[in-house]
Design an enzyme around this catalytic site. Structure first.
Site, PDB file in Angstrom:
ATOM      1  N   PRO A   1       0.986  -1.160   0.078  1.00 34.99           N
ATOM      2  CA  PRO A   1       0.021   0.110   0.052  1.00 34.99           C
ATOM      3  C   PRO A   1       0.765   1.339   0.080  1.00 34.99           C
ATOM      4  O   PRO A   1       2.002   1.448   0.579  1.00 34.99           O
ATOM      5  CB  PRO A   1      -0.721  -0.031   1.387  1.00 34.99           C
TER       6      PRO A   1
ATOM      7  N   ASP B   1      16.079   5.468   3.963  1.00 33.44           N
ATOM      8  CA  ASP B   1      15.698   3.897   4.039  1.00 33.44           C
ATOM      9  C   ASP B   1      16.150   3.089   2.954  1.00 33.44           C
ATOM     10  O   ASP B   1      16.093   1.774   2.969  1.00 33.44           O
ATOM     11  CB  ASP B   1      14.042   3.744   4.520  1.00 33.44           C
TER      12      ASP B   1
ATOM     13  N   ALA C   1       1.823   4.964   0.920  1.00 34.02           N
ATOM     14  CA  ALA C   1       1.715   6.056   2.119  1.00 34.02           C
ATOM     15  C   ALA C   1       0.991   5.200   3.371  1.00 34.02           C
ATOM     16  O   ALA C   1       0.028   5.596   4.147  1.00 34.02           O
ATOM     17  CB  ALA C   1       0.359   7.201   1.661  1.00 34.02           C
TER      18      ALA C   1
ATOM     19  N   LEU D   1       5.458   1.522   4.779  1.00 32.52           N
ATOM     20  CA  LEU D   1       5.726   0.224   4.747  1.00 32.52           C
ATOM     21  C   LEU D   1       7.081   0.335   3.836  1.00 32.52           C
ATOM     22  O   LEU D   1       7.628  -0.565   3.390  1.00 32.52           O
ATOM     23  CB  LEU D   1       4.715  -0.702   4.115  1.00 32.52           C
TER      24      LEU D   1
END
Length: 409
Positions: free
Chosen positions: A201, A243, A203, A206
């Site tokens: 998904p 990230d 926003a 994740l």
């Protein structure tokens, strides 16, 4: 940069395409499938027309890539274990090529493989934890010399999550390596089409977009044979987001600084439940709210995480001791900000932690997805069933065990 109906980005390059590689042969068509999720990437070469039916059996690879650069570790098993296995290769950047038995050992957390390795019939049961792991976006990456635009990115489900192509991390990742090729003064840039199937998904906290970027770096590095090691790619990934470097490797890791310094941990298999929200939560707004809260008087960081070195050591010890010890350390500084923007998160956390066998519930990333650490697989499945009965959209997942040998590949 051009767009087609909002679902496809196309980027041209400053140098012309050349339809032949440096060895004077027609540019081979290779099709790659890059599987990206929030913790791992598996690159599986599906087909390669190199004069051999099975690239796993190809023992005649040249010692230079199509750009004429030397390949330090030529290996007959580059990219794949078997074209029929749909299982990722170990050593896809050719810095740690191994045979299938060693690959089985790596992916089973160092336990070794009890069966004789066979290229034509790999032991798919050795990869159970990997192939069934979590949610992933899928990025088929096709290379040819027939496309008008060297780089094309399209969204298979017809929905592009961003309006500006330069906000698309996948495109930015592709252009990053494209620029490197330009700087190396080569005139060969194979046309590359990437179709992104979004299953993670948007926003949701994740890191789906960052996962796509890391997968593109891995896939294009392999498809274009630029021969960057994963360590090289980790350094480049920092330019795309904090990230993305972690997602180049996956597994369990502690990141410090801006995310480019990543320390990996050996882990056992852990079991989680991901609980999703029907509504997205803007990462930008969550961080803005966090800044607002931290600008107030008396704001303190979580004491457990105030010292990076101590934090890394505590996490390493907790992971070795098991999920109960790890649960005691789980914390997300963004929780208060996310709760302020989406108050129902607080009640969702309470409801999740009331489920038997759930050790801790925290928001994932900037939210609103919740990550529930379970004591075992049975507890994860049970909690998932309980929460689904209350209308919660959730999924039980596992994170595979990793031994230190994984990061040596």
């Amino acid at each position: 940069m051009k767009t087609d109906g909002g679902n496809t980005w196309r980027a041209s390059h400053s140098k012309p395409l050349n339809t032949a590689n440096t060895m004077g042969e027609p540019f081979s068509h290779s099709e790659y499938s890059v599987h990206a999720d929030q913790s791992e990437f598996y690159l599986n070469e599906l087909t390669e027309h190199s004069g051999q039916d099975n690239p796993c059996m190809n023992t005649s690879r040249l010692n230079t890539n199509r750009y004429g650069h030397p390949v330090v570790h030529p290996c007959p098993k580059i990219h794949c274990i078997c074209t029929q296995s749909n299982i990722a290769a170990i050593g896809s950047d050719c810095t740690g090529c191994v045979d299938i038995a060693q690959a089985c050992k790596m992916l089973r957390g160092g336990q070794g493989c009890t069966q004789d390795p066979c290229v034509k019939n790999p032991h798919t049961q050795c990869f159970t934890d990997v192939s069934n792991h979590a949610m992933r976006n899928v990025l088929p990456l096709n290379v040819s010399n027939t496309e008008q635009f060297p780089i094309q990115i399209e969204y298979a489900n017809g929905r592009n999550p961003v309006l500006n192509p330069m906000d698309d991390l996948a495109m930015r990742a592709a252009l990053l390596l494209s620029k490197d090729i330009d700087l190396q003064n080569t005139h060969i840039l194979p046309s590359t089409r990437i179709s992104i199937e979004k299953n993670i998904p948007v926003a949701a906290g994740l890191a789906g977009g960052s996962a796509d970027a890391a997968a593109v770096l891995l896939g294009i590095n392999s498809a274009w044979q630029t021969n960057y090691s994963r360590c090289d790619l980790l350094g480049k990934a920092g330019a795309l987001g904090a990230d993305v470097p972690f997602l180049i490797w996956g597994g369990a890791a502690y990141g410090s600084g801006t995310g480019s310094c990543v320390t990996f941990f050996e882990t056992q298999t852990l079991y989680w439940v991901l609980c999703f929200s029907k509504h997205p939560l803007s990462t930008r707004k969550v961080f803005q709210e966090l800044d607002r809260q931290r600008s107030g008087a008396g704001c303190n960081h979580h004491p457990v995480f105030s010292n990076p070195a101590e934090c890394a050591e505590m996490l390493k010890k907790a992971i070795k001791r098991g999920p109960e010890a790890l649960a005691a350390l789980l914390h997300n500084d963004l929780t208060s900000a996310a709760k302020m923007l989406m108050p129902e998160i607080a009640e969702r956390i309470k409801a999740a932690e009331r489920c038997p066998g759930i050790l801790r519930a925290i928001i994932s990333g900037s939210g609103p997805t919740l990550a529930l650490l379970a004591e075992d697989a049975e507890a994860a499945n049970r909690a998932c069933s309980i929460l689904k009965d209350t209308g919660v959209i959730c999924k039980a997942v596992s994170s595979p065990a990793y031994s230190s040998i994984y990061w040596q590949t």
